[in-house]
Scaffold this motif. Structure first.
Motif, short mmCIF file in Angstrom:
data_model
loop_
_atom_site.label_atom_id
_atom_site.label_comp_id
_atom_site.label_asym_id
_atom_site.label_seq_id
_atom_site.Cartn_x
_atom_site.Cartn_y
_atom_site.Cartn_z
N ALA A 77 0.84 -1.20 0.00
CA ALA A 77 0.00 0.00 0.00
C ALA A 77 0.87 1.25 0.00
CB ALA A 77 -0.93 0.00 1.21
N ASN A 78 0.62 2.13 -0.94
CA ASN A 78 1.39 3.37 -1.08
C ASN A 78 0.43 4.55 -1.24
OD1 ASN A 78 4.10 2.02 -1.48
ND2 ASN A 78 2.99 1.17 -3.22
N GLN A 79 0.95 5.74 -1.01
CA GLN A 79 0.14 6.94 -1.25
C GLN A 79 -0.08 7.10 -2.75
OE1 GLN A 79 0.66 10.50 1.21
NE2 GLN A 79 0.83 11.72 -0.66
N VAL A 80 -1.35 7.26 -3.13
CA VAL A 80 -1.67 7.25 -4.56
C VAL A 80 -2.13 8.61 -5.09
CG1 VAL A 80 -2.10 4.78 -4.68
CG2 VAL A 80 -3.98 6.32 -4.07
N GLN A 198 -13.72 -6.44 -0.24
CA GLN A 198 -12.75 -7.35 0.38
C GLN A 198 -11.31 -6.95 0.04
OE1 GLN A 198 -14.86 -11.02 -1.20
NE2 GLN A 198 -14.47 -11.72 0.90
N MET A 199 -11.05 -5.64 0.18
CA MET A 199 -9.68 -5.17 -0.05
C MET A 199 -8.73 -5.85 0.92
SD MET A 199 -9.94 -1.14 -0.96
CE MET A 199 -10.62 -0.62 -2.54
N GLU A 200 -7.60 -6.27 0.42
CA GLU A 200 -6.66 -7.06 1.20
C GLU A 200 -5.65 -6.23 1.98
OE1 GLU A 200 -5.50 -10.92 -0.77
OE2 GLU A 200 -6.18 -9.81 -2.54
N ASP A 201 -5.39 -5.01 1.53
CA ASP A 201 -4.26 -4.26 2.08
C ASP A 201 -4.65 -2.90 2.64
OD1 ASP A 201 -2.46 -6.34 1.02
OD2 ASP A 201 -2.98 -5.48 -0.93
N HIS A 224 -3.81 5.64 0.86
CA HIS A 224 -2.77 4.62 0.72
C HIS A 224 -3.46 3.34 0.26
CE1 HIS A 224 -0.41 7.50 3.02
NE2 HIS A 224 0.67 6.77 2.79
N LEU A 225 -3.13 2.91 -0.95
CA LEU A 225 -3.77 1.73 -1.55
C LEU A 225 -2.71 0.87 -2.22
CD1 LEU A 225 -6.83 3.45 -3.29
CD2 LEU A 225 -6.89 2.14 -1.16
N SER A 226 -2.94 -0.41 -2.23
CA SER A 226 -2.07 -1.33 -2.97
C SER A 226 -2.56 -1.43 -4.41
CB SER A 226 -2.07 -2.71 -2.33
OG SER A 226 -3.34 -3.33 -2.48
#
Length: 362
Positions: A77-80, A198-201, A224-226
């Motif tokens: 997960a990073n800042q997008v 069902q987001m995993e991260d 912050h999303l993967s």
């Protein structure tokens, strides 16, 4: 961090689909299909050869709800950055449908103001103007990363008449969302999208606003999303807001936000127009020629090279990240829209399944 283009970089994962009868909603984990043909492997390898010439960090391509191919750490997960704007447009949908939010409400009627005050003309801008980047309000935003330096003088443009990609508009759209729904953006995202998808991260504790409140009261709401969770957002858009039998977003709202409001040729400044991307409501629409495999596609786009590309005619979603550490922020090479779309077109052309492309609308 190691370079993804080096021999010791991130692993290259190739897998293909078996062309299921219809686009399938993914389960708790993305599934990949196997048994690629030689022609498919060659097509994917060609696309990846080009990807490795770019400073890409990770990528996930999905067709019919299954992983077609991936690259790099898709679970990180990073800042997008400006992906947030397209996400906010999605979140507006249910509240537009039930009347909680009206696009015709003016800033004055919502008592929206800012540091030093807004001009009377600026306060006539509507919520719809904010989402279309046409507010005509050129107050300083709380954060950089837009075209505000090219803004005309304040009070010189009638709201709705002039397109300028301006973070003030997008940040205030977040303020309006919270004011009218009485919900925190991040908590609402977790409840209404992250959990059902069902987001995993996604981690609520990782999300935070930023910006300079002495410049503007309205702060940015970066996520912050993967890469693999970004693909779930694209898959929801592809499925017209439906997920496991629930209509999370109104289908007509998805159509509305991804229909051009401003053509590239009508944008300001000229450097924005030259990108060749039309703009809907917080979503970009590539102006692709007839016959392109990306015809009819639309995308979210974040600074440095973060993308969620939805290609309805191909039943396909491609998510992509370019991660930059703070020390590289001013000098890092970006992945431009033209570069990303070139890669996406190569992927879409790879002969990995029987042709099941939807005809273009007449």
């Amino acid at each position: 961090m190691k370079s993804p283009t080096s021999a010791s970089g991130f692993a290259l994962l190739l897998s293909v689909l078996c062309a299921p009868a219809s686009s399938a909603t993914p389960g708790a984990h993305w599934s990949a299909v196997s048994e690629p043909s030689a022609a498919c492997r060659a097509g994917l390898a060609e696309a990846h050869d080009y990807l490795k010439t770019l400073p890409s960090t990770s990528m996930l391509a999905v067709r019919d709800g299954q992983v077609l191919t991936s690259y790099g750490p898709v679970d990180q997960a990073n800042q997008v950055y400006s992906i947030r704007k397209s996400v906010l447009a999605m979140m507006y949908g249910p509240f537009i449908a039930d009347g909680t939010i009206s696009l015709s409400r003016s800033l004055a009627s919502l008592d929206i103001d800012d540091v030093g005050g807004l001009l009377p003309l600026e306060r006539t801008a509507t919520v719809g103007d904010l989402l279309a980047a046409r507010s005509g309000v050129y107050h300083a935003p709380s954060n950089p990363g837009d075209d505000a330096d090219a803004a005309p003088p304040r009070g010189s443009q009638t709201p709705g008449a002039y397109f300028l990609y301006n973070n003030w508009d997008f940040n205030v759209a977040g303020t309006v969302y919270e004011q009218l729904t009485r919900r925190d953006i991040y908590q609402s995202f977790e409840d209404e999208l992250a959990k059902p998808l069902q987001m995993e991260d996604f981690r609520l504790s990782q999300q935070h606003r930023n910006g300079d409140p002495t410049r503007s009261h309205h702060l940015a709401y970066h996520f912050h999303l993967s890469t693999r969770d970004m693909a779930r957002l694209g898959q929801l858009m592809l499925q017209q807001g439906s997920w496991n039998g629930r209509q999370l977003l109104p289908a007509d709202w998805i159509t509305r936000i991804t229909t051009p409001v401003t053509r590239a040729t009508d944008m300001h400044p000229p450097s924005t127009a030259r990108r060749g991307l039309d703009y809907g409501l917080l979503w970009w629409i590539p102006a692709m020629p007839a016959g392109s495999p990306l015809e009819g596609a639309y995308m979210a786009w974040g600074y440095y090279g973060q993308y969620i590309l939805v290609i309805p005619r191909q039943h396909m979603v491609i998510s992509h990240q370019r991660v930059v550490v703070a020390a590289q922020a001013n000098t890092a090479r970006k992945v431009s829209p033209a570069e990303f779309l070139r890669f996406a077109e190569q992927l879409a052309r790879a002969p990995c399944s029987p042709a099941r492309v939807e005809p273009a609308e007449k």
